[in-house]
Scaffold this motif. Structure first.
Motif, PDB file in Angstrom:
ATOM      1  N   TYR A 355     -25.803 -15.961   5.625  1.00 53.79           N
ATOM      2  CA  TYR A 355     -26.124 -14.816   6.464  1.00 53.79           C
ATOM      3  C   TYR A 355     -25.702 -14.611   7.502  1.00 53.79           C
ATOM      4  N   SER A 356     -25.504 -13.525   8.145  1.00 57.31           N
ATOM      5  CA  SER A 356     -25.029 -13.362   9.626  1.00 57.31           C
ATOM      6  C   SER A 356     -23.974 -14.329  10.007  1.00 57.31           C
ATOM      7  N   THR A 357     -23.214 -14.243   9.311  1.00 59.65           N
ATOM      8  CA  THR A 357     -21.967 -15.414   9.483  1.00 59.65           C
ATOM      9  C   THR A 357     -20.690 -14.742  10.052  1.00 59.65           C
ATOM     10  N   ARG A 358     -19.943 -15.478  10.779  1.00 60.46           N
ATOM     11  CA  ARG A 358     -18.721 -14.765  11.297  1.00 60.46           C
ATOM     12  C   ARG A 358     -17.471 -15.733  11.178  1.00 60.46           C
ATOM     13  N   LEU A 359     -16.349 -15.299  10.336  1.00 59.06           N
ATOM     14  CA  LEU A 359     -15.404 -16.372  10.367  1.00 59.06           C
ATOM     15  C   LEU A 359     -14.009 -15.636  11.122  1.00 59.06           C
ATOM     16  N   SER A 360     -13.397 -16.232  11.915  1.00 58.37           N
ATOM     17  CA  SER A 360     -12.211 -15.613  12.711  1.00 58.37           C
ATOM     18  C   SER A 360     -11.055 -16.345  12.497  1.00 58.37           C
ATOM     19  N   GLY A 361      -9.875 -15.867  12.226  1.00 59.71           N
ATOM     20  CA  GLY A 361      -8.642 -16.618  12.031  1.00 59.71           C
ATOM     21  C   GLY A 361      -7.921 -16.155  10.575  1.00 59.71           C
ATOM     22  N   ALA A 362      -6.996 -17.015  10.377  1.00 59.02           N
ATOM     23  CA  ALA A 362      -6.332 -17.049   8.979  1.00 59.02           C
ATOM     24  C   ALA A 362      -6.331 -18.173   8.284  1.00 59.02           C
ATOM     25  N   PRO A 363      -7.495 -18.379   7.654  1.00 55.88           N
ATOM     26  CA  PRO A 363      -7.715 -19.741   6.942  1.00 55.88           C
ATOM     27  C   PRO A 363      -6.669 -19.346   5.613  1.00 55.88           C
ATOM     28  N   SER A 364      -6.140 -20.766   5.145  1.00 50.41           N
ATOM     29  CA  SER A 364      -5.428 -20.693   3.881  1.00 50.41           C
ATOM     30  C   SER A 364      -6.202 -20.797   2.717  1.00 50.41           C
ATOM     31  N   VAL A 365      -7.370 -21.254   2.724  1.00 49.80           N
ATOM     32  CA  VAL A 365      -8.367 -21.056   1.326  1.00 49.80           C
ATOM     33  C   VAL A 365      -9.727 -20.893   1.860  1.00 49.80           C
ATOM     34  N   ILE A 366     -10.519 -19.870   1.283  1.00 50.89           N
ATOM     35  CA  ILE A 366     -11.852 -19.730   1.535  1.00 50.89           C
ATOM     36  C   ILE A 366     -12.357 -19.608  -0.032  1.00 50.89           C
ATOM     37  N   ASN A 367     -13.337 -20.541  -0.375  1.00 47.09           N
ATOM     38  CA  ASN A 367     -14.208 -20.448  -1.576  1.00 47.09           C
ATOM     39  C   ASN A 367     -15.655 -20.086  -1.152  1.00 47.09           C
ATOM     40  N   LEU A 368     -15.972 -18.927  -1.712  1.00 51.59           N
ATOM     41  CA  LEU A 368     -17.225 -18.368  -1.593  1.00 51.59           C
ATOM     42  C   LEU A 368     -17.920 -18.090  -3.014  1.00 51.59           C
ATOM     43  N   SER A 369     -17.338 -18.808  -4.072  1.00 51.65           N
ATOM     44  CA  SER A 369     -17.816 -18.515  -5.336  1.00 51.65           C
ATOM     45  C   SER A 369     -19.140 -18.939  -5.558  1.00 51.65           C
ATOM     46  N   GLY A 370     -20.060 -18.037  -6.426  1.00 55.41           N
ATOM     47  CA  GLY A 370     -21.700 -18.313  -6.510  1.00 55.41           C
ATOM     48  C   GLY A 370     -22.439 -18.076  -5.422  1.00 55.41           C
ATOM     49  N   SER A 371     -21.699 -17.554  -4.123  1.00 53.20           N
ATOM     50  CA  SER A 371     -22.723 -17.576  -3.022  1.00 53.20           C
ATOM     51  C   SER A 371     -23.244 -16.259  -2.869  1.00 53.20           C
ATOM     52  N   THR A 372     -24.536 -16.235  -2.187  1.00 52.40           N
ATOM     53  CA  THR A 372     -24.922 -15.175  -1.846  1.00 52.40           C
ATOM     54  C   THR A 372     -24.778 -14.678  -0.366  1.00 52.40           C
ATOM     55  N   ILE A 373     -24.123 -13.625   0.035  1.00 56.48           N
ATOM     56  CA  ILE A 373     -23.361 -13.336   1.126  1.00 56.48           C
ATOM     57  C   ILE A 373     -24.147 -11.927   1.750  1.00 56.48           C
ATOM     58  N   TYR A 374     -24.491 -12.171   3.045  1.00 55.98           N
ATOM     59  CA  TYR A 374     -25.333 -11.120   3.716  1.00 55.98           C
ATOM     60  C   TYR A 374     -24.785 -11.105   5.142  1.00 55.98           C
ATOM     61  N   ARG A 375     -24.115  -9.943   5.529  1.00 53.50           N
ATOM     62  CA  ARG A 375     -23.644  -9.497   6.578  1.00 53.50           C
ATOM     63  C   ARG A 375     -22.615 -10.724   7.282  1.00 53.50           C
ATOM     64  N   LEU A 376     -21.598 -10.898   6.215  1.00 48.25           N
ATOM     65  CA  LEU A 376     -20.474 -11.708   6.591  1.00 48.25           C
ATOM     66  C   LEU A 376     -19.304 -10.948   7.403  1.00 48.25           C
ATOM     67  N   ARG A 377     -18.847 -11.523   8.368  1.00 44.24           N
ATOM     68  CA  ARG A 377     -17.758 -10.939   9.151  1.00 44.24           C
ATOM     69  C   ARG A 377     -16.624 -11.874   9.014  1.00 44.24           C
ATOM     70  N   LEU A 378     -15.669 -11.423   8.084  1.00 42.21           N
ATOM     71  CA  LEU A 378     -14.202 -12.330   8.003  1.00 42.21           C
ATOM     72  C   LEU A 378     -13.146 -11.231   8.819  1.00 42.21           C
ATOM     73  N   LEU A 379     -12.929 -11.808   9.897  1.00 43.10           N
ATOM     74  CA  LEU A 379     -12.103 -11.019  10.779  1.00 43.10           C
ATOM     75  C   LEU A 379     -10.742 -12.047  10.886  1.00 43.10           C
ATOM     76  N   GLY A 380      -9.689 -11.657  10.324  1.00 38.36           N
ATOM     77  CA  GLY A 380      -8.384 -12.470  10.365  1.00 38.36           C
ATOM     78  C   GLY A 380      -7.705 -12.015  11.690  1.00 38.36           C
ATOM     79  N   SER A 381      -6.485 -12.675  11.764  1.00 37.02           N
ATOM     80  CA  SER A 381      -5.628 -12.461  12.930  1.00 37.02           C
ATOM     81  C   SER A 381      -4.642 -11.252  12.642  1.00 37.02           C
TER      82      SER A 381
END
Length: 471
Positions: A355-381
């Motif tokens: 919930y209300s989580t922010r990821l910044s950058g360019a990760p090589s792998v992101i595994n969000l399988s099976g997760s409940t995601i609310y207000r995620l901000r994934l901001l790449g480079s």
């Protein structure tokens, strides 16, 4: 500045001779006995020859024989005495060493017992309470932090000196952290937050089957409202709890120092601990994992970690510095969490409530399988800063009110999420993605700079592709 203490002792060590293997000791013993028998035989012959000269009747030969016999007799009598004395000295030395070892163990036991007593030290603190009838003086028992710090440092020093006690001391320090991390300086226990997972698969499954299902939409809206309320409650709970006591932090640092001095030790596990306002440096994170812990306002310097594992935990208002790292967070709850500098990192957030989580950058792998995601901000480079693609796994995930921006997804990405609502993809390159269906694409909102997968048609709800258009 004091000069570094010079090393002392012989450059050659003969500790190998104290307990040599049989392949060396048996031939050496046989050789030594053979030499001794040969010398004894020669001595007997020499004594016989001298005796013959003494009884020969020749005074000159007898005088010379007497002179030669004196050293031989002195050696014959003195050598056994010397050997006996050396044997006695060796026995005394061994007894002295055994006594020293016993005294050392008694000393270690005394230090250990005294340190354990110090870990439980308390003191009385007087307080004046105001009541309708007047002020009342009361006494309360609180942890004696200063004495407990002394006990922690004593155990840490003992672990450096006594190898046989290291594992036991490590278990004690872990237990101390677990039992005391939930108490403040007055000894009051911090209440654990109530994060009860709201059941989402009911309405998510129905919306996946029929987006226009009115009942499912109402349940989704009720879930969003309850989730917003839960995020606020968690923020209020996190704001009122004090930082982790200094003795608990010292115990964690002592445990890490003990593991650094013992390179063969396995990773330690912090279990059911509360950390508030704690900075976890790279050294500590490389030595420990976490299970069923609670983190509030913490900072994780996880850069270049081979693997940081956090399982079944609660993470609130915390941030991770995670360039080129491998972070594995599973079956956990995250709220108001920031992952900074994720370039080149591998992030596993599977089966989590995010919930209300922010990821910044360019990760090589992101595994969000099976997760409940609310207000995620994934901001790449920005594309002018990196050309790295990201592999993202959204299988069986529930995406609500989230944003994915400025990232390029690899062909290994999986976009078969369970459902998505109010989710936007902005300047995202999906051209290489093959694991995606048309319904999943139509469930999200995109802008003109988003590239649709080559294996799929561009959804009608998306604007026309304009690579040079405004974001």
């Amino acid at each position: 500045m004091q000069k570094a203490e010079q090393k002392k002792g012989w450059p050659l060590q003969f500790s190998f001779l104290e307990m040599p293997p049989y392949s060396f000791s048996v031939p050496a013993s046989v050789l030594g006995i053979s030499i001794f028998l040969a010398l004894t035989f020669i001595a007997i012959l020499a004594i016989g020859w001298l005796l013959a000269d003494l009884v020969s009747g020749d005074e000159k030969r007898a005088a010379e024989a007497a002179k030669a016999a004196l050293p031989i007799l002195a050696g014959a009598i003195g050598l056994p005495l010397i050997i006996w004395r050396l044997r006695l000295f060796d026995r005394q030395t061994r007894i002295s060493e055994e006594k020293t070892q016993i005294d050392r163990e008694i000393h270690y036991t005394s230090i250990f017992s005294r340190a354990i007593e110090q870990l439980g030290q308390t003191r009385e603190m007087k307080r004046t309470l105001q009541s309708p009838t007047g002020s009342v003086d009361t006494a309360m028992t609180v942890p004696n932090i200063e004495v407990r710090l002394g006990g922690i440092h004593s155990l840490s020093r003992l672990a450096e000196e006594s190898q046989r006690d290291r594992e036991k001391i490590g278990n004690i320090l872990r237990s101390y952290i677990r039992e005391n991390s939930w108490s403040d300086r007055s000894g009051e226990l911090t209440s654990k937050p109530d994060w009860s997972r709201n059941f989402v698969w009911g309405w998510a499954y129905k919306l996946d089957r029929g987006p226009a299902n009115r009942e499912a939409q109402e349940k989704r809206d009720a879930w969003i409202a309850s989730t917003e309320e839960k995020v606020k409650e968690l923020a209020q709970w996190a704001a009122q709890i004090p930082e982790t006591r200094v003795d608990v932090n010292e115990a964690a640092d002592a445990l890490a120092g003990q593991m650094i001095s013992n390179p063969q030790s396995t990773k330690s596990i912090f279990y059911e601990c509360l950390f508030v306002g704690r900075h976890f440096n790279q050294g500590l994170l490389s030595l420990v994992n976490f299970r069923r812990c609670t983190f509030v306002r913490c900072n994780f310097n996880a850069e270049q970690q081979s693997r940081l594992k956090i399982d079944d935990s609660l993470i609130l208002d915390s941030d991770f510095d995670c360039a080129e790292s491998n972070i594995d967070i599973s079956n956990s709850q995250l709220s108001e969490v920031v992952f900074r500098g994720t370039d080149g990192s591998r992030l596993n957030l599977s089966w989590c409530d995010v919930y209300s989580t922010r990821l910044s950058g360019a990760p090589s792998v992101i595994n969000l399988s099976g997760s409940t995601i609310y207000r995620l901000r994934l901001l790449g480079s920005r594309k002018d800063q990196t050309d790295q693609s990201t592999t993202i796994d959204l299988s069986d995930s529930i995406f609500v009110s989230s944003v994915l921006k400025r990232i390029t997804l690899s062909s290994d990405s999986d976009l078969y999420f369970a459902t998505a609502h109010g989710t936007t993809i902005d300047q995202v390159d999906l051209s290489a993605v093959t694991r995606c269906d048309q319904e999943s694409l139509s469930a999200v909102t995109a802008n003109g700079q988003t590239i649709h997968p080559n294996a799929n048609e561009r959804p009608l709800s998306w604007p026309k592709y304009e690579p040079n258009g405004s974001p």
